[in-house]
Each structure stands twice: as structure tokens, then as C-alpha cells.
Design an enzyme around this catalytic site. Structure first.
Site, PDB file in Angstrom:
ATOM      1  N   TYR A 151      -0.470 -28.200 -19.499  1.00 52.19           N
ATOM      2  CA  TYR A 151      -0.303 -27.147 -20.501  1.00 52.19           C
ATOM      3  C   TYR A 151       1.152 -27.110 -20.953  1.00 52.19           C
ATOM      4  CZ  TYR A 151      -0.080 -22.587 -22.741  1.00 52.19           C
ATOM      5  OH  TYR A 151       0.130 -21.573 -23.644  1.00 52.19           O
ATOM      6  N   ALA A 153       3.307 -29.496 -20.821  1.00 50.59           N
ATOM      7  CA  ALA A 153       3.585 -30.719 -21.570  1.00 50.59           C
ATOM      8  C   ALA A 153       3.018 -30.645 -22.981  1.00 50.59           C
ATOM      9  CB  ALA A 153       3.013 -31.927 -20.830  1.00 50.59           C
TER      10      ALA A 153
END
Length: 257
Positions: A151, A153
Site C-alpha cells: 500500500y 509503495a
């Protein structure tokens, strides 16, 4: 003079809002309608029964290119051209990188990363007279939350793509991201739930907000409305943090202990 004509900041504009069924997307939809915009909204579910009647609805998954193409066709059929795109659709998986499966990656990145890319690629050519794109980033794209590896990233990707769109397609297209902090939605509740002591985690997070409260979807909608309007004509390529001051405070601040 017809006093019934809309006079809001988005009068005469039309918009696509993804992930609009609830939370932030729903609040942006309601705010845009209030400001005079015509809207097409989409989500992976059927149209909610209580959804604003003024909004057009398409059941669509932005991780599926066929659905994104159908969204573009709907814009052509109803609007002919587009003024505003809000890439809001997103999901959250609460896992470390070692816990994350290949399917988790495909599912989350399909919506959070590919969905933003695909909708932008499909709809930018329909902004014949220019327009504004608003991507939903997150403070998690800059400062990582624990146990939310991909998430975090995915939101870093959104921030990077936002700047690239602004550079590559300006001055015709303005593109900005909103990076919310703790906004009280189901996703926020899920994030607190993975803590060892969810109630303690919630209270600790609240204490770190100088404004003394968590955010509401309507707070994000207000900023989105401004970014979509002509009043923000000099704003592009930016990631606007909207977190009640959360990320401004030093973690060593004794007042927060």
C-alpha cells in the site's frame, strides 16, 4: 434573469470520479455536484441505492482495461469531452512484504497503481480544452505505515506519476495529488485494527494531530473541489498533504507522550 442556474465553482465542467461509492469518493461526488459539475462515477459494486440522483454511474473495476475503456466510451457518449478526472479508487492490504502474496500484489497494484495509470491514459485525450487531474495519494506514500508494505509503495507510485503527468502534459493538463492522513473511513478502521491495541493506537494517533481531530471525507472533498476549479490554475505537479498537522510534529515532541 434565471436565478435557478448553478453558479458554483465547477459550473460548466464535467468530471469522472473513480471509487465513488463511499468514503472520500462519495464526498467528492457530492461536493462536485454542489459546485455545479456534471459527474460520471464508477465503482466495483452496483450503484448504491442512496447515491446522488444527479450522478451518472458505471459499474467498473479500474484494474481491468476493458472496464476503463467502457468508462471512456461513457464520457464520449454523455459529455463529448472531459474537464476533471479524480483517480480516487483504491484499496488497502495490511501485510508486511514477507506476508504479501503474488495475488495481493496483483490485486492492490492493479487498482492503486494501474488504475490511476490506465484511467489517465484513457481520459487525457478527451480533455480537448485542457483539464485537471486529481490523484488520491497518501501520507503513507512518503512516510511508511507498518504492515502496509505494498500500500505504501502504491501511493509512492501515485505521487511520482502525478508529477510526471504535470510535466509531460502541461500547460494543457494540470495534475495534482492529495495526500490525506487519518480520514475516518473503513480503510482507516482497518489500519487501526491491525495494531496490538487498536484503541490505544487510535488515541495515540489522535494526540498527534494539532487540530485535535481526525479528518473527514468532506475535508478531502473541499481540497479536491479547489484543485479542480479555475481558482487553482497555478497549481500543478504537487502532492498536497491534508493530515491535520500530523506529519508536521517531531516524533520526539514530549507533548505527544
Amino acid at each position: 434573469m434565471n436565478t435557478n442556474q448553478p453558479t458554483g465553482a465547477l459550473t460548466g465542467k464535467n468530471a469522472v470520479i473513480t471509487g465513488a461509492s463511499q468514503g472520500i469518493g462519495r464526498a467528492i461526488t457530492e461536493k462536485f455536484i454542489e459546485e455545479g459539475a456534471s459527474v460520471i462515477c464508477c465503482g466495483r459494486s452496483e450503484r448504491p441505492l442512496d447515491f446522488p440522483s444527479q450522478a451518472n454511474w458505471l459499474k467498473a473495476d479500474v484494474s481491468c482495461m476493458e472496464d476503463v475503456t467502457r468508462l471512456g466510451k461513457m464520457v464520449e457518449d454523455l459529455f463529448k469531452e472531459l474537464s476533471i478526472l479524480v483517480n480516487n479508487a483504491g484499496l488497502q492490504i495490511e501485510k508486511t512484504i514477507l506476508e504479501t502474496t503474488d495475488q495481493d500484489w496483483q490485486t492492490l497494484m492493479g487498482v492503486n497503481a494501474f488504475g490511476v495509470f490506465a484511467c489517465s491514459r484513457e481520459l487525457i485525450p478527451m480533455m480537448h480544452h485542457g483539464g485537471a487531474i486529481i490523484n488520491m495519494g497518501s501520507v503513507s506514500g512518503t512516510l511508511a505505515d507498518p504492515s502496509m508494505a505494498i500500500y505504501n509503495a502504491s501511493k509512492a507510485f501515485v505521487h511520482g506519476l502525478t508529477r510526471s503527468i504535470a510535466i509531460d502534459h502541461g500547460p494543457k493538463i494540470r495534475c495534482n495529488a492529495i495526500s490525506p492522513g487519518w480520514i475516518m473511513t473503513g480503510m482507516a478502521d482497518s489500519a487501526f485494527a491491525v495494531a496490538n491495541d487498536p484503541n490505544k493506537a487510535r488515541q495515540s494517533a489522535l494526540a498527534r494531530h494539532p487540530v485535535g481531530r481526525f479528518g473527514h471525507p468532506s475535508d478531502v472533498a473541499e481540497l479536491a473541489s479547489w484543485l479542480a476549479s479555475d481558482a487553482a490554475s497555478f497549481a500543478t505537479g504537487q502532492c498536497y498533504t491534508l493530515d491535520g498537522g500530523l506529519t508536521s510534529a517531531s516524533p520526539l515532541n514530549p507533548a505527544l507522550d
